[in-house]
Design an enzyme around this catalytic site. Structure first.
Site, PDB file in Angstrom:
ATOM      1  N   LYS A   3     -32.803 -11.729  40.211  1.00  0.00           N
ATOM      2  CA  LYS A   3     -33.252 -12.784  39.300  1.00  0.00           C
ATOM      3  C   LYS A   3     -32.629 -14.131  39.672  1.00  0.00           C
ATOM      4  O   LYS A   3     -33.333 -15.128  39.819  1.00  0.00           O
ATOM      5  CB  LYS A   3     -32.889 -12.442  37.843  1.00  0.00           C
ATOM      6  CG  LYS A   3     -33.466 -11.125  37.343  1.00  0.00           C
ATOM      7  CD  LYS A   3     -33.174 -10.902  35.872  1.00  0.00           C
ATOM      8  CE  LYS A   3     -31.706 -10.803  35.535  1.00  0.00           C
ATOM      9  NZ  LYS A   3     -31.064  -9.536  35.939  1.00  0.00           N
ATOM     10  N   ARG A   5     -32.897 -10.565  26.606  1.00  0.00           N
ATOM     11  CA  ARG A   5     -32.376  -9.261  27.021  1.00  0.00           C
ATOM     12  C   ARG A   5     -32.433  -8.237  25.901  1.00  0.00           C
ATOM     13  O   ARG A   5     -32.046  -7.086  26.121  1.00  0.00           O
ATOM     14  CB  ARG A   5     -30.925  -9.430  27.462  1.00  0.00           C
ATOM     15  CG  ARG A   5     -30.712  -9.366  28.979  1.00  0.00           C
ATOM     16  CD  ARG A   5     -29.248  -9.626  29.241  1.00  0.00           C
ATOM     17  NE  ARG A   5     -28.749  -9.172  30.498  1.00  0.00           N
ATOM     18  CZ  ARG A   5     -28.566  -9.940  31.573  1.00  0.00           C
ATOM     19  NH1 ARG A   5     -28.935 -11.201  31.557  1.00  0.00           N
ATOM     20  NH2 ARG A   5     -28.026  -9.451  32.661  1.00  0.00           N
ATOM     21  N   ARG A  50     -21.775  -8.051  46.341  1.00  0.00           N
ATOM     22  CA  ARG A  50     -21.530  -9.403  45.818  1.00  0.00           C
ATOM     23  C   ARG A  50     -20.102  -9.507  45.301  1.00  0.00           C
ATOM     24  O   ARG A  50     -19.466 -10.543  45.433  1.00  0.00           O
ATOM     25  CB  ARG A  50     -22.540  -9.723  44.706  1.00  0.00           C
ATOM     26  CG  ARG A  50     -22.367 -11.131  44.154  1.00  0.00           C
ATOM     27  CD  ARG A  50     -23.502 -11.554  43.247  1.00  0.00           C
ATOM     28  NE  ARG A  50     -23.489 -10.830  41.984  1.00  0.00           N
ATOM     29  CZ  ARG A  50     -24.405 -10.977  41.026  1.00  0.00           C
ATOM     30  NH1 ARG A  50     -25.404 -11.815  41.196  1.00  0.00           N
ATOM     31  NH2 ARG A  50     -24.320 -10.284  39.910  1.00  0.00           N
ATOM     32  N   ARG A  81     -16.621 -12.526  40.750  1.00  0.00           N
ATOM     33  CA  ARG A  81     -17.086 -12.108  39.412  1.00  0.00           C
ATOM     34  C   ARG A  81     -16.451 -10.783  39.045  1.00  0.00           C
ATOM     35  O   ARG A  81     -16.687  -9.767  39.700  1.00  0.00           O
ATOM     36  CB  ARG A  81     -18.617 -11.992  39.400  1.00  0.00           C
ATOM     37  CG  ARG A  81     -19.297 -13.297  39.077  1.00  0.00           C
ATOM     38  CD  ARG A  81     -20.779 -13.166  39.047  1.00  0.00           C
ATOM     39  NE  ARG A  81     -21.280 -12.203  38.063  1.00  0.00           N
ATOM     40  CZ  ARG A  81     -22.558 -12.087  37.741  1.00  0.00           C
ATOM     41  NH1 ARG A  81     -23.455 -12.863  38.321  1.00  0.00           N
ATOM     42  NH2 ARG A  81     -22.926 -11.200  36.850  1.00  0.00           N
ATOM     43  N   ARG A 104     -23.561  -1.806  32.891  1.00  0.00           N
ATOM     44  CA  ARG A 104     -24.554  -2.884  32.741  1.00  0.00           C
ATOM     45  C   ARG A 104     -25.964  -2.337  32.906  1.00  0.00           C
ATOM     46  O   ARG A 104     -26.883  -2.743  32.185  1.00  0.00           O
ATOM     47  CB  ARG A 104     -24.285  -3.986  33.774  1.00  0.00           C
ATOM     48  CG  ARG A 104     -23.082  -4.833  33.413  1.00  0.00           C
ATOM     49  CD  ARG A 104     -22.473  -5.528  34.609  1.00  0.00           C
ATOM     50  NE  ARG A 104     -23.368  -6.477  35.229  1.00  0.00           N
ATOM     51  CZ  ARG A 104     -23.136  -7.020  36.438  1.00  0.00           C
ATOM     52  NH1 ARG A 104     -22.055  -6.698  37.125  1.00  0.00           N
ATOM     53  NH2 ARG A 104     -23.973  -7.893  36.924  1.00  0.00           N
TER      54      ARG A 104
END
Ligand code: B4P
Length: 191
Positions: free
Chosen positions: A14, A89, A128, A134, A146
């Protein structure tokens, strides 16, 4: 105005595709993930609370993200359209968004839903996490939490927009450019 939702599980592309789409179509990018990370970076009270929730892989309360989106819409009265990334969401967020857009005499034109397998999602997010800094990307259990939140609370949002015939599924695996081309084709057919 042309408003679109880029939808999909965590790691589906996204954020990656949003950057390219806003550059091509001149839309205003509204990412609740980015807005929350900016609150965290500025160590605001909202950011401090949000970080605790995000680090567990859970969703931040609806009223917090709806408030952020409402302010962002008001702050951009001249936008030619919005690209919503990571929002809505939950069903409550989707209903709130429809009401906010109705007040502005506009609506969602299309939801583009990226389809990616769970193993590929985990692989991308772990990768990532090696460089992004993060904290929600470094632990496989948090990444899987998640994805579970997505299956339990977010997937139903596609059903909501499907009732209005607004959902288009797009294959989210393959090269970034090929996925981008597929998304552009769907947008151009409706713009
Ligand atoms: P978000 O910031 O929305 O992030 P995300 O879902 O993890 O990632 P995204 O889907 O944008 O990542 P991308 O695929 O581009 O959310 C983070 C957290 O914030 C949530 O867990 C939640 O706690 C909170 N939150 C945010 N919005 C909320 C809301 N509305 N309500 C409640 N809570 C909310 O990138 C993933 C990786 O894949 C990248 O490294 C990228 O390079 C790579 N990649 C992309 N495309 C690829 C491809 N085609 N092939 C290979 N790799 C690819």
């Amino acid at each position: 105005m042309f408003n679109l939702i880029l939808f999909g599980p965590p790691g589906s592309g996204k954020g990656t595709q949003s950057e390219k789409l806003i550059a091509k179509f001149g839309l205003k990018h509204l990412s609740t993930g980015d807005l929350l990370r900016s609150e965290i970076a500025n160590q605001t009270p909202l950011g401090v609370e949000a970080k605790k929730i995000m680090d567990k892989g859970q969703l931040v309360p609806d009223e917090v993200v709806i408030g952020m989106i409402s302010s962002a819409l008001d702050a951009n009265p001249n936008a030619k359209g919005f690209l919503f990334d990571g929002f809505p969401r939950t069903s409550a967020q989707a209903e709130a968004l429809d009401k906010l857009l109705e007040l502005k005499k506009t609506s969602i034109a299309i939801m583009l839903a990226l389809n990616v397998s769970e193993e590929e999602l985990v692989k991308r997010l772990m990768k990532r996490g090696e460089t992004s800094g993060r904290s929600d990307d470094t632990n496989e259990n948090v990444i899987r939490a998640r994805i579970t939140e997505y299956r339990n609370k977010t997937e139903v949002v596609a059903d909501y927009y499907n009732n209005f015939d607004k959902v288009v599924m797009v294959k989210g695996e393959g090269s970034v450019d090929d996925i981008f081309a597929a998304l552009c084709k769907e947008i151009e057919a409706r713009m």
